[in-house]
Scaffold this motif. Structure first.
Motif, PDB file in Angstrom:
ATOM      1  N   PRO A  32       0.805  -1.220   0.000  1.00 28.18           N
ATOM      2  CA  PRO A  32       0.000   0.000   0.000  1.00 28.18           C
ATOM      3  C   PRO A  32       0.842   1.276   0.000  1.00 28.18           C
ATOM      4  CG  PRO A  32      -0.131  -1.106   2.128  1.00 28.18           C
ATOM      5  CD  PRO A  32       0.604  -2.014   1.205  1.00 28.18           C
ATOM      6  N   SER A  60      -4.296   5.024  -2.440  1.00 29.44           N
ATOM      7  CA  SER A  60      -3.426   3.928  -2.037  1.00 29.44           C
ATOM      8  C   SER A  60      -4.297   2.684  -1.933  1.00 29.44           C
ATOM      9  CB  SER A  60      -2.793   4.238  -0.679  1.00 29.44           C
ATOM     10  OG  SER A  60      -2.147   3.099  -0.171  1.00 29.44           O
ATOM     11  N   ASP A  62      -4.484  -1.230  -0.728  1.00 30.18           N
ATOM     12  CA  ASP A  62      -3.848  -2.205   0.147  1.00 30.18           C
ATOM     13  C   ASP A  62      -4.215  -3.625  -0.276  1.00 30.18           C
ATOM     14  OD1 ASP A  62      -2.746  -3.684   2.177  1.00 30.18           O
ATOM     15  OD2 ASP A  62      -3.907  -2.746   3.793  1.00 30.18           O
TER      16      ASP A  62
END
Length: 75
Positions: A32, A60, A62
């Motif tokens: 991430p 971002s 993850d």
């Protein structure tokens, strides 16, 4: 269903594996900290909501957290 569900189902039903004894490893992959995208496809999927965070003008994603969550949900 996704690849995780299909893979685990194959192990459980075809090979009679116990879900509690299956060890999953994930990698190599992007984390991430480094997987930033302007418009990730995952934004359209509700189950990804807690694994996507806005950062500046990107998001971002993850992957590690999502896969871990999916595996835990499967047993």
């Amino acid at each position: 269903s996704g690849i995780l569900t299909e893979t685990l189902s194959t192990f459980i039903y075809n090979f009679h594996s116990s879900p509690q004894k299956i060890i999953a490893m994930f990698g190599p992959s992007i984390g991430p900290c480094c997987y930033h995208h302007e418009n990730p496809l995952q934004l359209k999927e509700p189950k990804w909501k807690s694994f996507i965070k806005p950062i500046d003008k990107t998001y971002s994603v993850d992957l590690w957290g999502f896969v871990q969550s999916e595996l835990q949900a499967l047993g």
